[in-house]
Design a protein around this motif. Structure first.
Motif, PDB file in Angstrom:
ATOM      1  N   ARG A  98      -5.533  -0.277  -0.092  1.00 42.47           N
ATOM      2  CA  ARG A  98      -5.333  -0.788  -1.456  1.00 42.47           C
ATOM      3  C   ARG A  98      -5.483  -2.303  -1.555  1.00 42.47           C
ATOM      4  O   ARG A  98      -5.753  -2.821  -2.630  1.00 42.47           O
ATOM      5  N   SER A  99      -5.298  -2.991  -0.452  1.00 38.43           N
ATOM      6  CA  SER A  99      -5.297  -4.453  -0.492  1.00 38.43           C
ATOM      7  C   SER A  99      -6.710  -5.005  -0.600  1.00 38.43           C
ATOM      8  O   SER A  99      -7.645  -4.479   0.015  1.00 38.43           O
ATOM      9  N   GLN A 100      -6.869  -6.062  -1.392  1.00 32.55           N
ATOM     10  CA  GLN A 100      -8.157  -6.748  -1.482  1.00 32.55           C
ATOM     11  C   GLN A 100      -8.391  -7.627  -0.254  1.00 32.55           C
ATOM     12  O   GLN A 100      -9.526  -7.945   0.080  1.00 32.55           O
ATOM     13  N   SER A 122      -4.933 -10.107   5.667  1.00 29.75           N
ATOM     14  CA  SER A 122      -3.566 -10.552   5.418  1.00 29.75           C
ATOM     15  C   SER A 122      -2.562  -9.447   5.742  1.00 29.75           C
ATOM     16  O   SER A 122      -1.481  -9.711   6.275  1.00 29.75           O
ATOM     17  N   VAL A 123      -2.923  -8.179   5.422  1.00 33.07           N
ATOM     18  CA  VAL A 123      -2.027  -7.059   5.720  1.00 33.07           C
ATOM     19  C   VAL A 123      -1.846  -6.913   7.226  1.00 33.07           C
ATOM     20  O   VAL A 123      -0.728  -6.769   7.741  1.00 33.07           O
ATOM     21  N   GLY A 164       2.874 -10.104  12.552  1.00 32.15           N
ATOM     22  CA  GLY A 164       4.030 -11.001  12.486  1.00 32.15           C
ATOM     23  C   GLY A 164       5.337 -10.239  12.545  1.00 32.15           C
ATOM     24  O   GLY A 164       6.358 -10.759  13.006  1.00 32.15           O
ATOM     25  N   ARG A 165       5.319  -8.984  12.071  1.00 30.29           N
ATOM     26  CA  ARG A 165       6.540  -8.180  12.081  1.00 30.29           C
ATOM     27  C   ARG A 165       6.679  -7.360  13.358  1.00 30.29           C
ATOM     28  O   ARG A 165       7.608  -6.570  13.511  1.00 30.29           O
TER      29      ARG A 165
END
Length: 830
Positions: free
Chosen positions: A790-792, A796-797, A803-804
């Motif tokens: 879903r992310s453009q 970044s996702v 990072g998590r």
């Protein structure tokens, strides 16, 4: 669908033999030049086309030209054209049961005809039909021109005739090249002039026509045998002889249409360029009843097409003429006026006239014979009416008579007033109107009479005679239609009837559908406009056909109005109709109408109404309206951010053509937008680099502290309690975090547990919650992929999950930093 078969080329007098000079001639068809349905203008889209082939069927006319184009013409006279061949189109065949068009033409010089099959149900974005097959049409290895084409409706047989006398048969699915078998089934020295398939008793027969004979070949039968039948002048079947040279033969319903040349010379018709055309005679024969239904000269007939219940004649002047067959009752009335009752009876029977209609003709025929003194003949006709006609009809007519017979007799004797008196007295509405309109031609009285009828009869008669009345008394007809389509009541009835006076409630409103009467205004657009304006005013919920037609009329007036003041007013009315929230016009059709008439205000409004913001921008770009390009970006940039990008690309392409844009201060908003976006992105880069540097320094610092705790001793030098801020006294508690130190009694009073520093507990708890959340989301595989799709910005996702700690194992420290408890007996760290 009307059946229309045709044969081109000269047909010798031997083949069709009939002495037609004794046949009666009638004018059973009305001729008119085809005009656009929405305006009083001749259909002239064919004037510059060099026509090479024509065909009709499936609700359209198809025309090919010598430049390789095909033209598809709909019933509304809308025309779609596309390039079918590189050189020319020579032959066309329209399937009747399938929406397929088969064409033959040339794509390259020389004798190289190509067969192409077009699927008219499937088109690309440019409305070009899908070509499903391309096949060369050559008999063996002998290139020769094609002369005719025929395709069987089962789509399994296709025959092509050639100038060298060969006939090639294609067997298999005609829409595909694969699995198609080709063979030459006939060879002769004379060119093939006609081909036709016929199926009878499961046998498939192909008829082959040349200048000298007709051959039938059984290409498929239950016995799988082949047979050849030759039709000579004295062969089987009836023969008909017509004078003059025959050029074309066509079938329309039960009529034979012949295009020929008369033996006597005809005047030549001039065309627009001053040239002259040879006149051809078009004659329509009723073979069954043996009479000529129509005959008239036409300029150099190219072809005849039968569609939509009419005959269309394409002349050399590139005008399209229409022959509309008159209804049966009108034809019978013409025969009655000539006292040709025998032919009237024959015609009525061939048209499946009902029994009552035939009784009426027998009665009239008997009256005619009786008036001539032929009493025996009259009795023969009256006998045919036994059981239907009253016995009193043949006796004592002054006392007891049939009303319709009396009206007919009075009408035939030209006693119109007497006939009208009887018709009105006995409520014979059809007779009254026919006499008023056809004989006396008092259109006003006929209209007044219709206005006194009950709703159903008034509606029916206006549909029947509306065109005639609109042509003769347009204002009065329009007013009656307004009444009929809103709240109709007969004029001789009170506004409030006895039923309402007696408390029976309000009478039911009776009204007709306005859209069913639009066609009667065909030659009076001003009255149609007045009628439709009235309808949308009193009935805002009128159907979209009413609004669509009114919009089309408005646009036509705006485009053709020369006076600027009147044009401004009409422009205002048009835009007001478009913006009316109650107007139920079709958005797509309204947009097409505005585009066809180049109505800018309407185009831009409808684009905005349909949220087509990029179309608005492109419209201004196409017209080089630089100010409006920028304004559109300002107005709609929030709804569609791509507008600024399109505008930037547009101005970049303009280059030298837009040098003076900066002088007029048109680009600063666009430049400001770009500079602002670049600055925001640059600021974000600087901030990201600062955070990266900070996180790296913090990480190194933490690593150093961890290493120091592992390898060196920790000296606690705090002198005051971190809770009460008083000097430390033994026993005391020390933590490695700051370090923090506490009185033992302060620590036990404020600490939630004996293993956690009270000052750092809140911050440690936040960190632990974050770590737990990361641990819980590490295994959410499906959630991660859904978020990624879903992310453009997929990177970044992924970075966020890295990072998590989703993609690596973490050692979670559940204990707080080690503490050191000091007492009078012990002092150390752990």
């Amino acid at each position: 669908m009307d059946k229309c078969a045709q044969t081109h080329g000269k047909v010798n007098d031997i083949i069709i033999i009939m002495a037609f000079l004794q046949w009666r001639r009638f004018n059973f068809f009305d001729k008119e030049i085809v005009k656009f349905p929405s305006k009083d203008a001749i259909f002239d889209k064919l004037k510059d086309i060099n026509v090479s082939a024509c065909v009709s069927g499936r609700g359209q006319l198809v025309i090919g030209d010598h430049d390789g184009f095909l033209y598809l013409i709909t019933r509304q006279l809308e025309m779609i054209m596309f390039k079918a061949y590189e050189i020319r189109v020579s032959h066309l065949y329209q399937m009747k049961q399938h929406n397929l068009l088969i064409s033959i033409g040339e794509d390259e010089q020389g004798v190289n005809p190509l067969i192409k099959v077009w699927n008219l149900d499937k088109t690309d974005k440019d409305q070009v039909p899908l070509c499903t097959r391309i096949t060369r049409a050559i008999p063996g290895n002998k290139p020769t021109p094609v002369t005719c084409l025929s395709v069987h409706e089962n789509l399994n047989w296709m025959a092509v005739g050639f100038e060298n006398g060969s006939v090639v048969l294609f067997k298999g699915d005609v829409t595909k090249d694969r699995h198609s078998k080709v063979r030459t089934i006939h060879e002769n020295q004379k060119p093939i002039t006609g081909l036709a398939f016929k199926t009878s008793n499961k046998n498939t027969i192909l008829f082959i026509v040349t200048d000298s004979n007709v051959i039938s070949i059984t290409i498929q039968s239950k016995q799988d045998q082949k047979a050849v039948y030759f039709y000579q002048p004295d062969g089987r079947g009836p023969c008909l002889a017509f004078e003059g040279e025959k050029l074309q033969l066509h079938w329309f319903r039960g009529y034979l249409i012949v295009v020929g040349k008369e033996n006597k010379p005809l005047p030549r018709a001039p065309n627009l360029a001053g040239q002259t055309f040879e006149m051809n005679i078009v004659t329509v024969y009723d073979i069954q009843n043996k009479f000529i239904a129509y005959s008239a000269p036409f300029p150099d007939v190219i072809n005849i097409m039968c569609e939509w219940g009419s005959v269309f004649i394409l002349g050399g002047d590139r005008k399209l003429y229409q022959l509309q067959e008159k209804d049966t009752q009108t034809k019978l009335e013409m025969l009655f006026k000539k006292n040709n009752y025998t032919l009237a009876i024959s015609l009525a029977k061939s048209q499946q006239y009902d029994q009552d209609g035939l009784i009426d003709i027998f009665t009239q025929y008997g009256d005619h014979l009786y008036s001539k003194g032929d009493h025996d003949g009259a009795i023969d006709q009256y006998i045919k009416t036994i059981g239907k006609l009253e016995a009193s009809y043949t006796k004592d007519r002054e006392v007891d008579f049939d009303v319709e017979t009396a009206i007919r007799v009075c009408r035939q004797a030209s006693y119109y007033k007497h006939a009208l008196f009887l018709a009105e007295k006995h409520q014979k509405h059809e007779w009254y109107l026919r006499i008023q309109l056809e004989d006396i031609k008092d259109y006003q009285k006929a209209l007044e009479y219709i206005g006194k009828l009950e709703f159903a009869e008034a509606e029916g008669n206006l549909k029947k005679y509306g065109k005639m009345l609109m042509s003769e008394v347009p204002q009065q007809t329009t007013q009656l239609l307004k009444r009929l389509c809103t709240d109709y009541r007969p004029t001789d009835k009170p506004l409030i009837d006895q039923y309402e006076l007696e408390g029976g409630g309000t009478a039911q409103i009776e009204k007709a559908s306005a859209e069913e009467f639009i066609h009667i205004f065909v030659n009076n657009s001003s009255k149609l406009t007045e009628f439709l304006e009235h309808m949308v005013k009193v009935q805002p919920n009128s159907p979209n056909l009413v609004y669509n037609t009114l919009l089309e009329l408005y646009l036509h007036d705006v485009v053709h109005e020369k006076d600027m003041i009147a044009k401004t007013e009409k422009d205002r009315k048009t835009l007001e109709l478009l913006k009316n929230p109650e107007a139920k016009y079709d958005l797509d059709q309204a947009l097409v109408l505005c585009q066809m008439n180049n109505y800018k205000a309407g185009i831009l409004y409808l684009y905005e109404k349909a949220h087509l913001y990029q179309q608005i921008l492109r419209y201004h770009m196409e017209h080089n309206e630089y100010v409006h390009v920028i304004d559109s970006c300002k107005r709609f940039g929030q709804q569609d951010s791509n507008l600024w990008v399109l505008a930037l690309s547009y101005f970049a392409r303009k280059e030298e053509n837009c040098k003076d844009i900066d002088k007029k201060n048109l680009l600063p908003p666009l430049l400001d937008y770009i500079i602002r976006r670049l600055q925001l992105e640059n600021d974000q880069i600087v901030e990201d680099e600062r955070l990266i540097k900070q996180y790296r320094e913090d990480t190194e610092k933490k690593r150093s502290q961890i290493e120091e705790l592992k390898t060196t001793a920790k000296i606690f030098q705090a002198s005051k309690c971190s809770i009460c801020n008083h000097p430390l006294e033994l026993p005391s508690v020390h933590f490695l975090c700051e370090p923090h130190s506490y009185h033992q009694h302060c620590f036990e009073s404020y600490a939630e547990n004996d293993s956690e520093c009270p000052v750092c507990a809140a911050e440690n708890r936040k960190i632990m919650d974050i770590i737990r959340a990361q641990e819980q989301s590490k295994d959410l595989h499906e959630f991660f992929h859904n978020q990624l799709e879903r992310s453009q910005d997929g990177f970044s996702v992924v970075a966020d999950y890295f990072g998590r700690g989703v993609f690596n194992k973490l050692t979670v420290i559940t204990d707080s930093p080690a503490r050191q408890r000091m007492s009078p007996h012990h002092n150390g760290s752990r």
